[in-house]
Scaffold this motif. Structure first.
Motif, mmCIF file in Angstrom:
data_model
loop_
_atom_site.group_PDB
_atom_site.id
_atom_site.type_symbol
_atom_site.label_atom_id
_atom_site.label_comp_id
_atom_site.label_asym_id
_atom_site.label_seq_id
_atom_site.Cartn_x
_atom_site.Cartn_y
_atom_site.Cartn_z
ATOM 1 N N GLU A 7 8.221 -8.504 4.814
ATOM 2 C CA GLU A 7 7.677 -8.062 3.525
ATOM 3 C C GLU A 7 6.737 -6.868 3.706
ATOM 4 O O GLU A 7 6.729 -5.935 2.898
ATOM 5 C CB GLU A 7 6.936 -9.225 2.860
ATOM 6 N N THR A 8 5.946 -6.913 4.807
ATOM 7 C CA THR A 8 5.031 -5.791 5.087
ATOM 8 C C THR A 8 5.814 -4.524 5.372
ATOM 9 O O THR A 8 5.479 -3.434 4.881
ATOM 10 C CB THR A 8 4.129 -6.121 6.291
ATOM 11 N N ASP A 9 6.894 -4.659 6.174
ATOM 12 C CA ASP A 9 7.724 -3.492 6.493
ATOM 13 C C ASP A 9 8.381 -2.941 5.231
ATOM 14 O O ASP A 9 8.472 -1.717 5.050
ATOM 15 C CB ASP A 9 8.798 -3.871 7.514
ATOM 16 N N LYS A 10 8.842 -3.858 4.377
ATOM 17 C CA LYS A 10 9.461 -3.409 3.120
ATOM 18 C C LYS A 10 8.449 -2.661 2.252
ATOM 19 O O LYS A 10 8.775 -1.649 1.634
ATOM 20 C CB LYS A 10 10.018 -4.619 2.351
ATOM 21 N N ALA A 11 7.216 -3.186 2.240
ATOM 22 C CA ALA A 11 6.170 -2.540 1.435
ATOM 23 C C ALA A 11 5.866 -1.138 1.969
ATOM 24 O O ALA A 11 5.711 -0.177 1.202
ATOM 25 C CB ALA A 11 4.902 -3.393 1.445
ATOM 26 N N LYS A 12 5.798 -1.009 3.301
ATOM 27 C CA LYS A 12 5.546 0.303 3.900
ATOM 28 C C LYS A 12 6.692 1.252 3.617
ATOM 29 O O LYS A 12 6.478 2.431 3.302
ATOM 30 C CB LYS A 12 5.333 0.165 5.407
ATOM 31 N N SER A 13 7.904 0.715 3.735
ATOM 32 C CA SER A 13 9.078 1.557 3.478
ATOM 33 C C SER A 13 9.100 2.016 2.028
ATOM 34 O O SER A 13 9.368 3.190 1.735
ATOM 35 C CB SER A 13 10.350 0.779 3.805
ATOM 36 N N GLN A 14 8.773 1.107 1.115
ATOM 37 C CA GLN A 14 8.753 1.457 -0.302
ATOM 38 C C GLN A 14 7.651 2.470 -0.593
ATOM 39 O O GLN A 14 7.815 3.405 -1.381
ATOM 40 C CB GLN A 14 8.539 0.200 -1.149
ATOM 41 N N SER A 15 6.506 2.275 0.078
ATOM 42 C CA SER A 15 5.402 3.207 -0.101
ATOM 43 C C SER A 15 5.791 4.607 0.364
ATOM 44 O O SER A 15 5.460 5.604 -0.283
ATOM 45 C CB SER A 15 4.176 2.723 0.676
ATOM 46 N N ALA A 16 6.513 4.695 1.496
ATOM 47 C CA ALA A 16 6.956 5.996 2.015
ATOM 48 C C ALA A 16 7.956 6.631 1.062
ATOM 49 O O ALA A 16 7.913 7.843 0.824
ATOM 50 C CB ALA A 16 7.565 5.822 3.404
ATOM 51 N N ILE A 17 8.846 5.795 0.507
ATOM 52 C CA ILE A 17 9.832 6.322 -0.453
ATOM 53 C C ILE A 17 9.123 6.831 -1.694
ATOM 54 O O ILE A 17 9.438 7.913 -2.215
ATOM 55 C CB ILE A 17 10.858 5.224 -0.807
ATOM 56 N N ASP A 18 8.143 6.075 -2.167
ATOM 57 C CA ASP A 18 7.400 6.497 -3.353
ATOM 58 C C ASP A 18 6.652 7.804 -3.093
ATOM 59 O O ASP A 18 6.617 8.699 -3.953
ATOM 60 C CB ASP A 18 6.403 5.410 -3.763
ATOM 61 N N ALA A 19 6.038 7.924 -1.904
ATOM 62 C CA ALA A 19 5.298 9.144 -1.552
ATOM 63 C C ALA A 19 6.237 10.335 -1.481
ATOM 64 O O ALA A 19 5.918 11.432 -1.965
ATOM 65 C CB ALA A 19 4.565 8.960 -0.229
ATOM 66 N N VAL A 523 1.359 16.023 -7.552
ATOM 67 C CA VAL A 523 1.277 15.098 -6.434
ATOM 68 C C VAL A 523 -0.175 14.683 -6.224
ATOM 69 O O VAL A 523 -1.097 15.452 -6.495
ATOM 70 C CB VAL A 523 1.848 15.766 -5.159
ATOM 71 N N SER A 524 -0.391 13.461 -5.768
ATOM 72 C CA SER A 524 -1.750 12.995 -5.513
ATOM 73 C C SER A 524 -2.310 13.685 -4.265
ATOM 74 O O SER A 524 -1.565 13.986 -3.324
ATOM 75 C CB SER A 524 -1.767 11.476 -5.313
ATOM 76 N N PRO A 525 -3.608 13.977 -4.238
ATOM 77 C CA PRO A 525 -4.196 14.721 -3.118
ATOM 78 C C PRO A 525 -4.030 14.045 -1.764
ATOM 79 O O PRO A 525 -4.028 14.714 -0.733
ATOM 80 C CB PRO A 525 -5.676 14.823 -3.503
ATOM 81 N N ASP A 526 -3.893 12.703 -1.744
ATOM 82 C CA ASP A 526 -3.795 11.997 -0.470
ATOM 83 C C ASP A 526 -2.354 11.726 -0.051
ATOM 84 O O ASP A 526 -2.102 10.946 0.874
ATOM 85 C CB ASP A 526 -4.574 10.682 -0.542
ATOM 86 N N ASN A 527 -1.389 12.385 -0.705
ATOM 87 C CA ASN A 527 0.010 12.197 -0.337
ATOM 88 C C ASN A 527 0.242 12.730 1.075
ATOM 89 O O ASN A 527 -0.094 13.875 1.380
ATOM 90 C CB ASN A 527 0.906 12.937 -1.334
ATOM 91 N N PRO A 528 0.836 11.935 1.978
ATOM 92 C CA PRO A 528 1.019 12.371 3.375
ATOM 93 C C PRO A 528 1.950 13.582 3.496
ATOM 94 O O PRO A 528 1.776 14.399 4.409
ATOM 95 C CB PRO A 528 1.611 11.136 4.056
ATOM 96 N N PHE A 529 2.919 13.705 2.611
ATOM 97 C CA PHE A 529 3.818 14.862 2.681
ATOM 98 C C PHE A 529 3.092 16.148 2.260
ATOM 99 O O PHE A 529 3.375 17.230 2.781
ATOM 100 C CB PHE A 529 5.043 14.619 1.800
ATOM 101 N N LEU A 530 2.145 16.016 1.330
ATOM 102 C CA LEU A 530 1.333 17.170 0.958
ATOM 103 C C LEU A 530 0.469 17.605 2.137
ATOM 104 O O LEU A 530 0.287 18.809 2.377
ATOM 105 C CB LEU A 530 0.449 16.828 -0.241
#
Length: 731
Positions: A7-19, A523-530
């Motif tokens: 579930e944690t991995d899925k949450a991280k993966s979803q968070s990365a997709i959202d970002a 985009v939010s200022p803390d977005n890792p891709f930004l």
């Protein structure tokens, strides 16, 4: 446990997709909004090019004189600035004339923003005028014609303001600075104080490792390329070439950061970007002869500050002839006109400050720490305080006795003495300087001077070869239509036009940009891709800056090695003149004779005059160790002046003449100047008592005296038998 980890991995993966989704949505929208900005920029460029007299003035104006209708026509014009609603001008204040630079770009930058030079002048209550130009030069016009037209314009401004106490104040930016200095040298009676902003006057000056643009004339083999450019333009030089040179000075800004700044801040940066690019993207033309004169006599020849230029009627243009106070505003952040090029003309003209005083010139300089070349006269918020203080304190500058001063501007605090005498939140102060203070900024050594002298001679040779063997062929092949085609395909113009509506592929951009704006999701200022984007941008910027530094180092090395070669110097005749000093104006026997006659005349002036002369001499003597004056002392002088009866009230010109003479007397023989004070001041007589009261008020206005100044006060008290300072001030 495995379920929790999944579930944690899925949450991280979803968070990365959202970002990623958030970032790429924003990046896609920013891309179209940036293309829209470039499209608008291109259309503005075309609209400006279609105007007869395009400009970026942010103020209303009315044409006063059209230089195209003068006996010797030029493409310059004088306009009167219409004050905005709510702004009023004072007819007793001297008008201010802003002269725009014709250095490749279109006119208007001195009034481009509300906080520009024109805006500052209007808010201070001065009538304001602007000297600009049209894109096309008049056939046959010369630099001398332009200078003579500027003189006519300033004459007209003075004529329109008979109630003004003083001649017009002239603010001249960049190229207009040396042009105005030439005009003032030819017509020293015309102008009040002259403020030259970011203006190169001593063209060989600079320091190694920092000022690479001064080497360009050498590495290009002299000015023959300018002649070629003029011939390719069918007798006209394209200002886009100058703009391109400016852009190449900063590779990172030109090829990345300027556009990336728009892309990364497209929601807030677009208007500022378009405002600047409207001016930057409107190059103008000069006659080939004008541009050739500039590069031969100034950039490569360095003949202005060394007195080697003569007018068509044989008059030598000597900057020592200027009688107006000269204020030079420059910046360490200016890579186009570094402080050395803005100030070393003083070293070219004078050997010491005593010569400046003897010549009756007042020279003031001010150094900004960071602002760049364009910002120094665009003004805006960065240099606003300097422009405001210069305008508000011009009367003080004009009243200063001859000499060399540095203007310092500091913020007023609660501990500042006599705050009620300060106009605004900054204290303007003039501190006496010597030529060593300017030399400390960095000067060429004798070997470097010879290198630049070698460039000037090599340039003459190469230009002669081109005139003989290349020019006839080029001129035979060129037509006005061909020249215009070359101008329209210049890279500087193409980069604007390729994004304009002339490009059919830009048609879908407007619809896509409108859609992006409607559904904008920043985009939010803390977005890792930004963060990755900004890191990549920093890497690109650093790489381009490094590339520029390597290029500049190689340019400097090529220049130093080539023109430092004994073979090259011998080939152009410099080795036959081992003691030549090419970088100083010739001694003027007439001027030296006049200085000697002045000293003889002053010898009889120590006991001449009355109480006002005596009080002013005492003030100069007391404040001499500090070598400074600030607006508090001058404000007190004005208050005292205004309380005098009209028949005893000195005009500013009379005060300055008196101050000049009293300073020269103190410098010539300080001991005699003080011991003769008793011949001028007679305590107990009303006129002397009034003058001594004024002296008491002015001496303490700038704040506490130093111990040396206090001892000088005591000496004057003993000489005159009066008390000038109370015990509190004395201690």
């Amino acid at each position: 446990m495995n379920t929790t980890r999944t579930e944690t991995d899925k949450a991280k993966s979803q968070s990365a997709i959202d970002a990623a989704t958030e970032y790429w949505t924003d990046a896609w929208q920013r891309s179209f909004l940036t293309l829209e900005a470039l499209n608008e920029r291109g259309n503005i460029h075309l609209a400006q090019a279609a105007k007869e007299v395009p400009n970026v003035l942010n103020f209303g104006s009315e044409l006063v004189l059209d230089g195209r209708k003068l006996e010797r026509p030029v493409n310059y014009g004088l306009v009167s600035i219409v004050p905005p609603d709510g702004a009023a001008t004072d007819p007793s204040k001297p008008p201010i004339v802003v002269v725009d630079p014709r250095a490749g770009h279109g006119p208007g930058i001195g009034g481009m923003k509300p906080d520009s030079e024109i805006g500052v002048a209007i808010r201070a209550g001065h009538p304001c005028y602007f000297i600009g130009f049209s894109p096309e030069p008049m056939p046959g016009q010369t630099i001398e014609d332009v200078c003579r037209a500027e003189a006519l314009f300033i004459e007209e401004v003075a004529r329109r303001h008979p109630k003004a106490e003083r001649n017009p104040i002239v603010i001249a930016n960049c190229q207009a600075g040396w042009q105005t200095m030439m005009t003032a040298a030819i017509r020293p009676d015309l102008m009040g104080p002259i403020l030259v902003v970011g203006s190169p006057i001593s063209y060989w000056a600079g320091v190694r490792g920092k000022n690479p643009m001064r080497y360009l004339g050498g590495v290009l083999g002299g000015t023959w390329l300018t002649a070629l450019s003029g011939d390719l333009g069918a007798g006209k030089f394209d200002g886009a070439n100058l703009v391109a040179n400016f852009e190449l000075a900063n590779l990172a800004n030109t090829f990345w950061t300027k556009e990336y700044n728009v892309y990364s801040n497209v929601d807030t940066e677009k208007e500022r970007f378009l405002s600047f690019e409207t001016w930057w993207g409107s190059p103008v033309l000069t006659n080939a002869g004008e541009m050739q004169w500039i590069v031969d006599n100034l950039f490569v020849g360095n003949k202005l500050s060394t007195g080697q230029i003569r007018s068509s009627d044989g008059l030598r243009i000597d900057l020592r002839n200027i009688k107006s106070p000269i204020v030079c505003f420059c910046s360490w952040g200016d890579n186009i006109t570094p402080p050395q090029q803005a100030l070393d003309w003083i070293l070219d003209l004078y050997d010491n400050v005593d010569e400046i005083v003897a010549n009756g010139q007042t020279i003031v300089y001010s150094l900004h720490h960071t602002i760049g070349h364009l910002g120094i006269f665009v003004s805006g918020k960065v240099a606003l305080k300097e422009h405001q203080e210069f305008v508000s304190c011009m009367e003080m500058i004009e009243a200063m006795p001859p000499g060399l001063y540095e203007a310092t501007i500091v913020e007023v605090t609660d501990k500042t003495e006599n705050r009620e005498l300060i106009d605004g939140k900054y204290l303007f102060r003039l501190e006496a300087r010597t030529l060593d203070d300017i030399r400390a900024f960095g000067v060429n050594n004798a070997d470097d001077e010879k290198r630049f002298a070698a460039v000037a001679r090599v340039s003459e040779v190469n230009l002669g070869l081109y005139r003989t063997f290349g020019e006839p062929w080029i001129r035979a092949m060129m037509t006005e239509r061909t020249a215009e085609a070359l101008r329209q395909t210049h890279p500087h113009r193409l980069r604007f036009r390729m994004f304009s509506d002339e490009n059919p592929f830009m048609a879908p951009v407007k619809a896509a940009a409108a859609e992006a704006r409607l559904n904008r999701k920043p985009v939010s200022p803390d977005n890792p891709f930004l963060a990755l984007e900004k890191r990549a941008s920093n890497w690109i910027t650093t790489w381009l800056e490094s590339l520029g530094e390597v290029r500049d180092a190689m340019t400097e090395a090529a220049f130093l090695n080539t023109y430092g070669s004994p073979l090259v110097q011998a080939a152009v005749g410099l080795m036959a003149e081992p003691n030549v000093v090419p970088h100083h104006i010739e001694r003027d026997l007439g001027r030296q004779r006049a200085a000697a006659e002045l000293r003889n005349a002053l010898d009889h002036r120590y006991e001449a005059g009355g109480a006002d002369e005596g009080a002013l001499r005492a003030l100069i003597y007391i404040r001499k160790p500090d070598g400074a004056a600030d607006e508090r002392g001058f404000r007190m002088l004005k208050i005292i002046r205004d309380t005098r009866k009209a028949n005893r009230r000195l005009t500013l010109a009379q005060f300055r003449g008196m101050a000049k003479e009293q300073l020269q007397l103190v410098l010539l023989d300080e001991e005699r100047a003080i011991t003769t004070l008793a011949k001028l001041l007679h305590p107990g007589e009303p006129e002397s008592d009034s003058a001594l009261d004024a002296l008491r008020a002015v001496v303490v206005a700038p704040g506490p005296l130093t111990q040396e100044e206090k001892s000088r006060v005591v000496r004057i008290e003993k000489l005159l038998g009066v008390k000038l300072m109370n015990a509190q001030v004395r201690n």
